[in-house]
Each structure stands twice: as structure tokens, then as C-alpha cells.
Design a protein around this motif. Structure first.
Motif, PDB file in Angstrom:
ATOM      1  N   GLU B  65       0.832  -1.199   0.000  1.00 53.65           N
ATOM      2  CA  GLU B  65       0.000   0.000   0.000  1.00 53.65           C
ATOM      3  C   GLU B  65       0.870   1.254   0.000  1.00 53.65           C
ATOM      4  O   GLU B  65       0.442   2.319  -0.396  1.00 53.65           O
ATOM      5  CB  GLU B  65      -0.934  -0.003   1.224  1.00 53.65           C
ATOM      6  CG  GLU B  65      -2.179  -0.850   1.005  1.00 53.65           C
ATOM      7  CD  GLU B  65      -2.900  -1.154   2.309  1.00 53.65           C
ATOM      8  OE1 GLU B  65      -2.494  -0.638   3.355  1.00 53.65           O
ATOM      9  OE2 GLU B  65      -3.874  -1.944   2.253  1.00 53.65           O
ATOM     10  N   ARG B  66       2.114   1.084   0.450  1.00 58.44           N
ATOM     11  CA  ARG B  66       2.990   2.252   0.528  1.00 58.44           C
ATOM     12  C   ARG B  66       3.553   2.639  -0.837  1.00 58.44           C
ATOM     13  O   ARG B  66       4.168   3.684  -0.976  1.00 58.44           O
ATOM     14  CB  ARG B  66       4.143   1.943   1.484  1.00 58.44           C
ATOM     15  CG  ARG B  66       3.637   1.381   2.822  1.00 58.44           C
ATOM     16  CD  ARG B  66       4.773   1.113   3.780  1.00 58.44           C
ATOM     17  NE  ARG B  66       5.730   0.171   3.223  1.00 58.44           N
ATOM     18  CZ  ARG B  66       6.895  -0.123   3.785  1.00 58.44           C
ATOM     19  NH1 ARG B  66       7.235   0.464   4.900  1.00 58.44           N
ATOM     20  NH2 ARG B  66       7.695  -0.990   3.232  1.00 58.44           N
ATOM     21  N   ASP B  67       3.356   1.787  -1.856  1.00 52.04           N
ATOM     22  CA  ASP B  67       3.971   2.036  -3.162  1.00 52.04           C
ATOM     23  C   ASP B  67       3.197   3.013  -4.040  1.00 52.04           C
ATOM     24  O   ASP B  67       3.774   3.651  -4.923  1.00 52.04           O
ATOM     25  CB  ASP B  67       4.129   0.716  -3.931  1.00 52.04           C
ATOM     26  CG  ASP B  67       5.189  -0.169  -3.296  1.00 52.04           C
ATOM     27  OD1 ASP B  67       5.946   0.345  -2.463  1.00 52.04           O
ATOM     28  OD2 ASP B  67       5.247  -1.368  -3.632  1.00 52.04           O
ATOM     29  N   LEU B  74       6.302   9.429  -9.343  1.00 53.43           N
ATOM     30  CA  LEU B  74       7.213   9.091 -10.441  1.00 53.43           C
ATOM     31  C   LEU B  74       6.626   9.470 -11.795  1.00 53.43           C
ATOM     32  O   LEU B  74       7.292  10.108 -12.625  1.00 53.43           O
ATOM     33  CB  LEU B  74       7.511   7.575 -10.406  1.00 53.43           C
ATOM     34  CG  LEU B  74       8.293   7.016 -11.595  1.00 53.43           C
ATOM     35  CD1 LEU B  74       9.691   7.610 -11.647  1.00 53.43           C
ATOM     36  CD2 LEU B  74       8.369   5.488 -11.505  1.00 53.43           C
ATOM     37  N   ILE B  75       5.377   9.076 -12.011  1.00 53.23           N
ATOM     38  CA  ILE B  75       4.726   9.372 -13.286  1.00 53.23           C
ATOM     39  C   ILE B  75       4.541  10.878 -13.468  1.00 53.23           C
ATOM     40  O   ILE B  75       4.830  11.428 -14.542  1.00 53.23           O
ATOM     41  CB  ILE B  75       3.353   8.660 -13.363  1.00 53.23           C
ATOM     42  CG1 ILE B  75       3.565   7.145 -13.403  1.00 53.23           C
ATOM     43  CG2 ILE B  75       2.582   9.130 -14.578  1.00 53.23           C
ATOM     44  CD1 ILE B  75       4.420   6.662 -14.549  1.00 53.23           C
ATOM     45  N   ALA B  76       4.102  11.534 -12.406  1.00 48.80           N
ATOM     46  CA  ALA B  76       3.885  12.985 -12.491  1.00 48.80           C
ATOM     47  C   ALA B  76       5.181  13.707 -12.850  1.00 48.80           C
ATOM     48  O   ALA B  76       5.182  14.673 -13.609  1.00 48.80           O
ATOM     49  CB  ALA B  76       3.340  13.505 -11.160  1.00 48.80           C
ATOM     50  N   ASP B  90      13.846   6.656 -18.503  1.00 47.90           N
ATOM     51  CA  ASP B  90      14.094   7.102 -17.131  1.00 47.90           C
ATOM     52  C   ASP B  90      13.113   6.453 -16.153  1.00 47.90           C
ATOM     53  O   ASP B  90      13.498   6.009 -15.076  1.00 47.90           O
ATOM     54  CB  ASP B  90      13.985   8.630 -17.047  1.00 47.90           C
ATOM     55  CG  ASP B  90      15.162   9.317 -17.726  1.00 47.90           C
ATOM     56  OD1 ASP B  90      16.151   8.619 -18.012  1.00 47.90           O
ATOM     57  OD2 ASP B  90      15.089  10.530 -17.969  1.00 47.90           O
ATOM     58  N   VAL B  91      11.847   6.412 -16.544  1.00 43.26           N
ATOM     59  CA  VAL B  91      10.839   5.799 -15.668  1.00 43.26           C
ATOM     60  C   VAL B  91      11.162   4.325 -15.437  1.00 43.26           C
ATOM     61  O   VAL B  91      11.145   3.837 -14.293  1.00 43.26           O
ATOM     62  CB  VAL B  91       9.425   5.929 -16.284  1.00 43.26           C
ATOM     63  CG1 VAL B  91       8.433   5.071 -15.521  1.00 43.26           C
ATOM     64  CG2 VAL B  91       8.980   7.387 -16.279  1.00 43.26           C
ATOM     65  N   VAL B 132       1.228   3.381 -13.275  1.00 47.15           N
ATOM     66  CA  VAL B 132       2.466   3.326 -14.044  1.00 47.15           C
ATOM     67  C   VAL B 132       2.175   3.017 -15.513  1.00 47.15           C
ATOM     68  O   VAL B 132       2.710   3.664 -16.419  1.00 47.15           O
ATOM     69  CB  VAL B 132       3.418   2.265 -13.456  1.00 47.15           C
ATOM     70  CG1 VAL B 132       4.642   2.111 -14.350  1.00 47.15           C
ATOM     71  CG2 VAL B 132       3.820   2.631 -12.042  1.00 47.15           C
ATOM     72  N   ARG B 133       1.315   2.018 -15.722  1.00 48.70           N
ATOM     73  CA  ARG B 133       1.005   1.603 -17.092  1.00 48.70           C
ATOM     74  C   ARG B 133       0.410   2.760 -17.899  1.00 48.70           C
ATOM     75  O   ARG B 133       0.835   3.044 -19.025  1.00 48.70           O
ATOM     76  CB  ARG B 133       0.006   0.439 -17.061  1.00 48.70           C
ATOM     77  CG  ARG B 133      -0.266  -0.180 -18.399  1.00 48.70           C
ATOM     78  CD  ARG B 133      -1.563  -0.985 -18.359  1.00 48.70           C
ATOM     79  NE  ARG B 133      -2.698  -0.120 -18.104  1.00 48.70           N
ATOM     80  CZ  ARG B 133      -3.919  -0.546 -17.763  1.00 48.70           C
ATOM     81  NH1 ARG B 133      -4.142  -1.836 -17.608  1.00 48.70           N
ATOM     82  NH2 ARG B 133      -4.910   0.297 -17.569  1.00 48.70           N
TER      83      ARG B 133
END
Lengths: 203, 203
Positions: B65-67, B74-76, B90-91, B132-133
DNA sequence: GTCTATACTCGGATAGAC
DNA sequence: GTCTATCCGAGTATAGAC
């Protein structure tokens, strides 16, 4: 003669038990599958299972001991191929073929988990994966010699990575969907992307 | 005010327990790690663990749940990048960064195993991987528009496959060795191998 | 070789005192 | 909130009859 017959009979029984064990381990996981369950699937008692296998861990290893001959045959079949790159793609395709089978994914995961604390299991699957890795490496070397594969690539390291990609297809497996196109494109792109092509030099 | 303080204190304790649980699950596996062991690591009694979590499965879910917040950040961070292909690499690199950490591999394997029979866990990690996807898919679309990525590729399907490749780096993880070069080359080759380049038309 | 029966261990979860 | 004590179920492996 009776001795020989017994040996064969024992081998058959072991094979039968290993097959059921593999099916259940794949579907439910190692810890969640009890020896009693496997015994029931075979139609014998739990005690009889322990007659053929020393312990539960040996039962799990038996599932993978059957893979070595298949791997050797696969590599031998493509060792003398005229087109190395094409042969590599075929080998990868064969390796990934089982990925379509639901449950194969579960078994791979189960294997990875257990391999971390069962040295005997590592030895068993290690032999199989070495055969495949070395077979691929040989093909990679020939592909480099032919000028079809980037010579900057290290054959063994590349072969190991290709095996990891195959594992990825297992993880990505979903019913009614074949990962073969992705796999082929990925391997092809990786092997034949020469630095001069991969980098953009516009200015 | 006391109410708020309590809530925060509970959240901290949950976090503390989840951290130890994650460490042990990764190293030993879910079934092989007892709640008693986790409790000892935290310095409390097993009963106290069950005060903060309903059952052992909830404890495992808490680790993941912490992810979600990290994935969203990361995506933003890369959403507005000028070079989509470079942003994608990079991602992927960020996602694979943890692969160097020994134990991360074990946790991925453990996750895949448990996800098969814990719907709540699927929901938890599903949200993260969707973020992420979809983020990758957006970048892929922009890369196609820019002419840097093969327009024949389906964005969502490709994003899913790239995530699988990242998983492969985890499986291929070994101490003292970074899979980043392979990962970058693989993704680059996959995205930018246009059919006209991939096929050899010599004659 | 295969069974029944069981010894033994361990882990999750709860009860109830403080 | 945290503890001690404990219940309960499950599972591996063995003993010993047949």
C-alpha cells in the motif's frame, strides 16, 4: 530380472506422483499444497508418498528433474541451424510456449521462491538453465560472426538476459493471449540494434 | 486533538510493523515468516500485531500500500518531459532501481504468488501498476506522434510489456551487477525497431 | 509396498488480565 | 494498548500392522 522390473515400476510411480505434485504446486503453491492432497490425487496414502520420496522438498525437485532431457533435445535440435538469429528466436519461442499454459506461471514463481533456500533444487534447475544458456551463447557467437548480431554484446551475458526475457513472458501470461510476437520483437531488437542505429544523431 | 495524535501514533506503529514484515517476507517468504517473528523484530508481542492488523494477509498487503504514492509521484515527474522516449527509459530505470537491492527480487516473487489468491492484494497492487502503465502509455502515444516510436505498437499493450521487462530485471538481479544497460537497450530496441529496419532486405 | 493411526511440531488467532 | 497464556487446526513424518 525381477529387480529390473521393480526399478521400472518404481520409476513409473515416482513419475506419476511427480506429475500430480507439479500440477498442484503450480495451482496452489508449495506450502499451500499438503502431501495428503497429492496422495489423494494419485489415489494412495500420504505414507506411500514418503516411500518414494524422502521428503516434500524432494517431491518438488522431482518436477524439475524432468526438464533437463527436454532442454538438451531443444538445444541439439537448433545447434546446426544455418541462420543463428532465426534459430535463437525459435529456441526462445519454444521456451516460452509453455507460458500459455495457465499454471506454468505459478510454477515458475514457485520455483524462484524455493530456489533461494534449497541448494539441491538450485543444482537441478541450474543444470537445465546452463544447457540452454550455453546453447544460446553458441548461436549468439555465430550470429556475431555472420554480422547479424551486434559484436559489442557479451554472448553469455546476453544469453542470460534472453532467458530472463522469456521469464518475463511467463509473468505477463494471460489466458487467450500469446506473448510470442512481443518476445520475438524484443529479442530481435535487442540483438540487432547496433549502436549506430540506436542512437539519434540528428542536429 | 488527542484524537488526531492517536491516529498518527497508530499510523506510525502500523508503518513500523509493515516495514519489518516487508523485510522478513522478502527474505524468507510469506508462509515461512511467522507473525511471532515479525513481532519479535518490532519488539512487541504477537497479540499486539493483531491489534494493528486484522490478519496476516492484511499485514502483507500493507507492505504494498505504501507504493502507490511513490508511483504517482514518479509518473507525475515525467509526464511533461520534452523527449518521450528518454522519459520512458528514465521511468523504467527508476522502477528497476530497487532491483539491485537483494530481497526485492524475493518480494516480487512473493507478491506474484500471493496475488493469485488474495483479491484484496490484487486491488492494492493493481492500482499502482495501472498508474504506471497509463503513465507510460501516455508517453508512448507522444513518442509515436513525434515519430520516435513505431506507430504499429498499441500503447497500453506496449506499456504492459515494458512493465514485464522491468520484472525480468528483478528476476535477473544478482549482487554487484546492474541490469540497467540491458533494460535500456531492450526498451530502446523494442520501441524504435521499425519493421522496415528490423527485416533484412539484402539480395 | 501400502495401509491406518498417530506422535509431534508449529503457527494463526483469541481471551482476558493489567 | 500491550501483555501472557492458550486454544485450535493443520501438516510432516514415522511406527508398525498387513
Amino acid at each position: 530380472m525381477a529387480r529390473r522390473a521393480d526399478q521400472e515400476r518404481i520409476a513409473q510411480k515416482r513419475e506419476q506422483i511427480a506429475a500430480q505434485a507439479g500440477r498442484l504446486f503450480a495451482a496452489q503453491g508449495y506450502e499451500r499444497t499438503s502431501v495428503a492432497e497429492i496422495a489423494t490425487a494419485v489415489g494412495i496414502s500420504p505414507a506411500s508418498v514418503f516411500y518414494y520420496f524422502n521428503d516434500k522438498a524432494a517431491l518438488f525437485r522431482a518436477v524439475f528433474e524432468r526438464d533437463l532431457p527436454a532442454a538438451e533435445a531443444l538445444i541439439a535440435r537448433h545447434a546446426d541451424a544455418k541462420e543463428p538469429v532465426s534459430a535463437i528466436l525459435d529456441v526462445l519461442g519454444e521456451l516460452a510456449k509453455d507460458a500459455i499454459d495457465p499454471g506454468a506461471s505459478g510454477m515458475l514463481v514457485e520455483l524462484l521462491r524455493r530456489a533461494e533456500h534449497d541448494p539441491d533444487l538450485i543444482a537441478v534447475v541450474g543444470r537445465t538453465s546452463e544447457v540452454v544458456r550455453d546453447g544460446l551463447a553458441v548461436l549468439i557467437v555465430r550470429g556475431i560472426d555472420d554480422g547479424d548480431i551486434d559484436p559489442a554484446l557479451d554472448p553469455i551475458q546476453t544469453a542470460t538476459w534472453l532467458q530472463a526475457i522469456v521469464d518475463a513472458t511467463y509473468l505477463n501470461a494471460r489466458p487467450g493471449y500469446s506473448p510470442l510476437p512481443e518476445l520475438r520483437r524484443t529479442a530481435m531488437g535487442y540483438l540487432t540494434t547496433f549502436p549506430s542505429q540506436g542512437v539519434d544523431h540528428r542536429d
